[in-house]
Design an enzyme around this catalytic site. Structure first.
Site, PDB file in Angstrom:
ATOM      1  N   LEU A  86      -1.822   3.489  17.568  1.00  0.00           N
ATOM      2  CA  LEU A  86      -0.351   3.320  17.544  1.00  0.00           C
ATOM      3  C   LEU A  86       0.346   4.205  16.522  1.00  0.00           C
ATOM      4  CD1 LEU A  86       0.049  -0.551  17.978  1.00  0.00           C
ATOM      5  CD2 LEU A  86       0.081   1.260  19.712  1.00  0.00           C
ATOM      6  N   SER A  87      -0.241   4.323  15.335  1.00  0.00           N
ATOM      7  CA  SER A  87       0.380   5.102  14.260  1.00  0.00           C
ATOM      8  C   SER A  87       0.430   6.591  14.592  1.00  0.00           C
ATOM      9  CB  SER A  87      -0.426   4.875  12.976  1.00  0.00           C
ATOM     10  OG  SER A  87       0.062   5.639  11.929  1.00  0.00           O
ATOM     11  N   LYS A 127       1.349  -1.372   8.938  1.00  0.00           N
ATOM     12  CA  LYS A 127       2.717  -0.918   8.652  1.00  0.00           C
ATOM     13  C   LYS A 127       3.613  -1.284   9.829  1.00  0.00           C
ATOM     14  CE  LYS A 127       5.823   2.438   9.883  1.00  0.00           C
ATOM     15  NZ  LYS A 127       6.255   2.810  11.253  1.00  0.00           N
ATOM     16  N   LEU A 135       0.742   8.008  17.726  1.00  0.00           N
ATOM     17  CA  LEU A 135       1.467   8.401  18.940  1.00  0.00           C
ATOM     18  C   LEU A 135       2.629   9.314  18.571  1.00  0.00           C
ATOM     19  CD1 LEU A 135       1.596   4.956  20.833  1.00  0.00           C
ATOM     20  CD2 LEU A 135       0.032   6.886  21.241  1.00  0.00           C
ATOM     21  N   GLU A 136       3.392   8.914  17.540  1.00  0.00           N
ATOM     22  CA  GLU A 136       4.585   9.681  17.163  1.00  0.00           C
ATOM     23  C   GLU A 136       4.225  11.058  16.608  1.00  0.00           C
ATOM     24  OE1 GLU A 136       6.417   8.064  13.272  1.00  0.00           O
ATOM     25  OE2 GLU A 136       5.005   6.502  13.816  1.00  0.00           O
ATOM     26  N   TYR A 149       3.470   9.632   0.500  1.00  0.00           N
ATOM     27  CA  TYR A 149       4.356   9.071   1.528  1.00  0.00           C
ATOM     28  C   TYR A 149       5.817   9.430   1.267  1.00  0.00           C
ATOM     29  CZ  TYR A 149       0.118   6.418   2.568  1.00  0.00           C
ATOM     30  OH  TYR A 149      -1.177   6.064   2.850  1.00  0.00           O
ATOM     31  N   ARG A 203       8.075  -7.867  13.357  1.00  0.00           N
ATOM     32  CA  ARG A 203       6.619  -7.669  13.380  1.00  0.00           C
ATOM     33  C   ARG A 203       5.973  -7.984  12.022  1.00  0.00           C
ATOM     34  NH1 ARG A 203       6.200  -2.019  16.811  1.00  0.00           N
ATOM     35  NH2 ARG A 203       6.299  -2.979  18.891  1.00  0.00           N
ATOM     36  N   ASN A 257     -11.275   7.601   2.058  1.00  0.00           N
ATOM     37  CA  ASN A 257     -11.770   8.667   2.915  1.00  0.00           C
ATOM     38  C   ASN A 257     -13.070   9.296   2.416  1.00  0.00           C
ATOM     39  OD1 ASN A 257      -9.519   8.543   4.801  1.00  0.00           O
ATOM     40  ND2 ASN A 257      -8.276   9.313   3.118  1.00  0.00           N
ATOM     41  N   ASP A 272       0.844  -1.199   0.000  1.00  0.00           N
ATOM     42  CA  ASP A 272       0.000   0.000   0.000  1.00  0.00           C
ATOM     43  C   ASP A 272       0.878   1.248   0.000  1.00  0.00           C
ATOM     44  OD1 ASP A 272      -2.870   1.037   0.302  1.00  0.00           O
ATOM     45  OD2 ASP A 272      -1.720   2.194   1.765  1.00  0.00           O
ATOM     46  N   LYS A 274      -1.827   6.019  -4.635  1.00  0.00           N
ATOM     47  CA  LYS A 274      -2.911   6.995  -4.446  1.00  0.00           C
ATOM     48  C   LYS A 274      -2.583   8.335  -5.088  1.00  0.00           C
ATOM     49  CE  LYS A 274      -3.488   4.678  -0.033  1.00  0.00           C
ATOM     50  NZ  LYS A 274      -2.142   4.436   0.509  1.00  0.00           N
ATOM     51  N   GLY A 326      -5.122   1.164  15.071  1.00  0.00           N
ATOM     52  CA  GLY A 326      -5.694   2.280  15.826  1.00  0.00           C
ATOM     53  C   GLY A 326      -4.674   3.324  16.216  1.00  0.00           C
ATOM     54  N   HIS A 379      -6.786   9.816  -2.948  1.00  0.00           N
ATOM     55  CA  HIS A 379      -6.297   9.728  -1.566  1.00  0.00           C
ATOM     56  C   HIS A 379      -7.263  10.403  -0.569  1.00  0.00           C
ATOM     57  CE1 HIS A 379      -2.270   9.286   0.769  1.00  0.00           C
ATOM     58  NE2 HIS A 379      -3.291   9.093   1.563  1.00  0.00           N
TER      59      HIS A 379
HETATM   60  N1  LIG Z   1      -5.717   6.298   2.655  1.00  0.00           N
HETATM   61  C1  LIG Z   1      -5.320   7.007   3.678  1.00  0.00           C
HETATM   62  O1  LIG Z   1      -5.703   8.173   3.849  1.00  0.00           O
HETATM   63  C2  LIG Z   1      -4.393   6.396   4.677  1.00  0.00           C
HETATM   64  C3  LIG Z   1      -4.184   7.035   5.911  1.00  0.00           C
HETATM   65  C4  LIG Z   1      -3.348   6.427   6.834  1.00  0.00           C
HETATM   66  C5  LIG Z   1      -2.734   5.222   6.531  1.00  0.00           C
HETATM   67  N2  LIG Z   1      -2.938   4.624   5.307  1.00  0.00           N
HETATM   68  C6  LIG Z   1      -2.256   3.355   4.966  1.00  0.00           C
HETATM   69  O2  LIG Z   1      -2.533   2.392   5.959  1.00  0.00           O
HETATM   70  C7  LIG Z   1      -1.302   1.871   6.458  1.00  0.00           C
HETATM   71  C8  LIG Z   1      -1.454   1.413   7.882  1.00  0.00           C
HETATM   72  O3  LIG Z   1      -1.867   2.453   8.711  1.00  0.00           O
HETATM   73  P1  LIG Z   1      -0.888   3.153   9.741  1.00  0.00           P
HETATM   74  O4  LIG Z   1       0.512   3.033   9.286  1.00  0.00           O
HETATM   75  O5  LIG Z   1      -1.443   4.503   9.985  1.00  0.00           O
HETATM   76  O6  LIG Z   1      -1.135   2.349  11.093  1.00  0.00           O
HETATM   77  P2  LIG Z   1      -1.016   0.831  11.568  1.00  0.00           P
HETATM   78  O7  LIG Z   1      -0.460  -0.032  10.526  1.00  0.00           O
HETATM   79  O8  LIG Z   1      -2.320   0.496  12.189  1.00  0.00           O
HETATM   80  O9  LIG Z   1       0.007   0.981  12.782  1.00  0.00           O
HETATM   81  C9  LIG Z   1       1.366   1.237  12.613  1.00  0.00           C
HETATM   82  C10 LIG Z   1       1.962   1.473  13.989  1.00  0.00           C
HETATM   83  O10 LIG Z   1       1.814   0.289  14.773  1.00  0.00           O
HETATM   84  C11 LIG Z   1       3.098  -0.226  15.154  1.00  0.00           C
HETATM   85  N3  LIG Z   1       3.016  -1.679  15.013  1.00  0.00           N
HETATM   86  C12 LIG Z   1       2.953  -2.394  13.862  1.00  0.00           C
HETATM   87  N4  LIG Z   1       2.858  -3.699  14.109  1.00  0.00           N
HETATM   88  C13 LIG Z   1       2.839  -3.837  15.454  1.00  0.00           C
HETATM   89  C14 LIG Z   1       2.744  -4.968  16.317  1.00  0.00           C
HETATM   90  N5  LIG Z   1       2.650  -6.191  15.840  1.00  0.00           N
HETATM   91  N6  LIG Z   1       2.745  -4.743  17.650  1.00  0.00           N
HETATM   92  C15 LIG Z   1       2.842  -3.496  18.156  1.00  0.00           C
HETATM   93  N7  LIG Z   1       2.931  -2.383  17.369  1.00  0.00           N
HETATM   94  C16 LIG Z   1       2.933  -2.563  16.024  1.00  0.00           C
HETATM   95  C17 LIG Z   1       4.086   0.419  14.208  1.00  0.00           C
HETATM   96  O11 LIG Z   1       5.330   0.616  14.821  1.00  0.00           O
HETATM   97  P3  LIG Z   1       6.695   0.033  14.169  1.00  0.00           P
HETATM   98  O12 LIG Z   1       6.793   0.553  12.776  1.00  0.00           O
HETATM   99  O13 LIG Z   1       7.734   0.548  15.090  1.00  0.00           O
HETATM  100  O14 LIG Z   1       6.541  -1.473  14.222  1.00  0.00           O
HETATM  101  C18 LIG Z   1       3.430   1.782  13.922  1.00  0.00           C
HETATM  102  O15 LIG Z   1       3.705   2.689  14.962  1.00  0.00           O
HETATM  103  C19 LIG Z   1      -0.334   3.030   6.247  1.00  0.00           C
HETATM  104  O16 LIG Z   1       1.027   2.652   6.373  1.00  0.00           O
HETATM  105  C20 LIG Z   1      -0.737   3.470   4.873  1.00  0.00           C
HETATM  106  O17 LIG Z   1      -0.213   2.597   3.892  1.00  0.00           O
HETATM  107  C21 LIG Z   1      -3.772   5.191   4.397  1.00  0.00           C
END
Ligand SMILES: NC(=O)c1ccc[n+]([C@@H]2O[C@H](COP(=O)([O-])OP(=O)(O)OC[C@H]3O[C@@H](n4cnc5c(N)ncnc54)[C@H](OP(=O)(O)O)[C@@H]3O)[C@@H](O)[C@H]2O)c1
Length: 320
Positions: A217-218, A266, A220-221, A44, A272, A164, A39, A73, A215, A106
């Site tokens: 986690l993404s 991600k 926090l930073e 990005y 992980r 979205n 994805d 996107k 949720g 997007h």
């Molecule tokens: N279309 C849109 O508008 C949109 C918006 C947001 C995101 N996205 C897409 O969706 C993807 C996923 O969403 P996201 O990156 O926001 O959030 P996510 O995948 O839900 O969470 C990522 C966070 O969780 C941590 N994490 C991952 N695996 C873990 C595990 N097994 N245990 C504990 N912590 C874990 C990661 O830290 P570490 O990296 O340190 O492991 C990172 O801080 C994005 O990367 C992007 O491709 C799309």
């Protein structure tokens, strides 16, 4: 309308905030770990490195291009009809690909065009040298969608879809689409279950991908969520994890796919990658599914209605 063809692989690898310096290796390792769904997005800022990782994996025979599902996107600044194809071509060039499996709008937000040579990817503000400011453009989504349809007609993308969108925008899209939207990508996790939107998308025969499936986690930073908002700490999630001998993250991700969505977690941590993909040798009970769904608080972490005002002084809600 053409038939809604290929099924998107239910677990993909998300690339938002994967740092450039580790992105090529991360993508390569993810493919090696078994991910076949990537994805990506122009926004990005790591599509060149993503392309390097994909190319290396294909070159080494880990998979073929045809075995991969690559999503990217269209960014907000390229919504006008004359900018849609050049934006895709830039993405394809960076990814070293000659087609995408899925190209998504997007955000349902049109911003002023920024030429590639001025700033790429431009992000949310048009002039990085000036004070942060969002500049909007009067481009109807219908115009953008029609240009996306041309990309599908030219076979540069196998499928097109949107991110979205709320229910109102989805109804409207279905009124004018002549190429059927394949997918809706939305934020969804146990604190934002989006049941009505997902039900409507499925009623229209769209596949639904949940972003930020873990949720808080993404966020926090980015200081957009608090540690106490992590669904991984919830007793019901921990209890299911203990019963199954899985991690809380695996329980939350399994909940995501078991309710019929694809998910795109991600991680920058190789250990992980396997964890987040190993979701198919266990099942949550109906009671566990319902208890996790009952955690819903309609808590949206990725909300332009908040962050555009906080960062750029522009109040721009899209979900209400
Ligand atoms: N279309 C849109 O508008 C949109 C918006 C947001 C995101 N996205 C897409 O969706 C993807 C996923 O969403 P996201 O990156 O926001 O959030 P996510 O995948 O839900 O969470 C990522 C966070 O969780 C941590 N994490 C991952 N695996 C873990 C595990 N097994 N245990 C504990 N912590 C874990 C990661 O830290 P570490 O990296 O340190 O492991 C990172 O801080 C994005 O990367 C992007 O491709 C799309």
């Amino acid at each position: 309308m053409s038939a809604n063809a290929a099924t998107i692989p239910s677990v993909g690898f998300g690339l938002w905030k994967v740092p450039n310096e580790i992105c090529a290796d991360t993508v390569y390792e993810a493919i090696k770990a078994g991910y076949r769904h990537i994805d990506s997005a122009s926004d990005y800022g790591n599509e060149k490195e993503t392309g390097e990782g994909i190319a290396r994996a294909i070159k080494e025979g880990i998979c073929t291009r045809e075995e991969l599902w690559v999503t990217s996107k269209l960014w907000n600044t390229y919504h006008a009809k004359e900018h849609v194809k050049p934006a895709l071509m830039r993405t394809l060039e960076d990814l070293q690909l000659d087609y995408l499996d899925l190209y998504l709008i997007h955000f349902p937000i049109a911003q002023a065009f920024v030429p590639f040579e001025d700033n790429y990817p431009p992000g949310w503000t048009v002039d990085p040298a000036a004070a942060p400011k969002m500049t909007l453009a009067k481009v109807p989504l219908h115009e953008t969608w029609t240009a996306m349809e041309s990309l599908a007609d030219e076979k540069l993308v196998n499928h097109i879809g949107v991110c979205n969108y709320n229910t109102g925008l989805l109804h409207d899209l279905m009124n004018y689409a002549t190429v059927k939207p394949h997918s809706l990508q939305i934020e969804s996790h146990p604190y934002l279950t989006q049941e009505r939107l997902i039900r409507l998308a499925k009623q229209y025969d769209l596949q639904v991908t949940a972003f930020s499936p873990l949720g808080a986690l993404s966020y926090l930073e980015l200081d957009m969520a608090g540690q106490q908002e992590s669904t991984l700490e919830q007793p019901v999630v921990k209890a299911a994890a203990a019963r199954l001998g899985k991690t809380p993250a695996q329980v939350v991700l399994r909940w995501g796919i078991q309710r019929g969505c694809s998910i795109i977690p991600k991680t920058s941590k190789p250990e992980r990658m396997k964890e987040n993909l190993s979701l198919f040798d266990f099942e949550l009970t109906q009671a566990e599914m319902e208890a996790i769904s009952a955690l819903n608080q309609n808590r949206r972490f990725n909300d332009p209605g908040h962050f555009c005002e906080a960062a750029f002084g522009t109040f721009y809600p899209i979900y209400d």
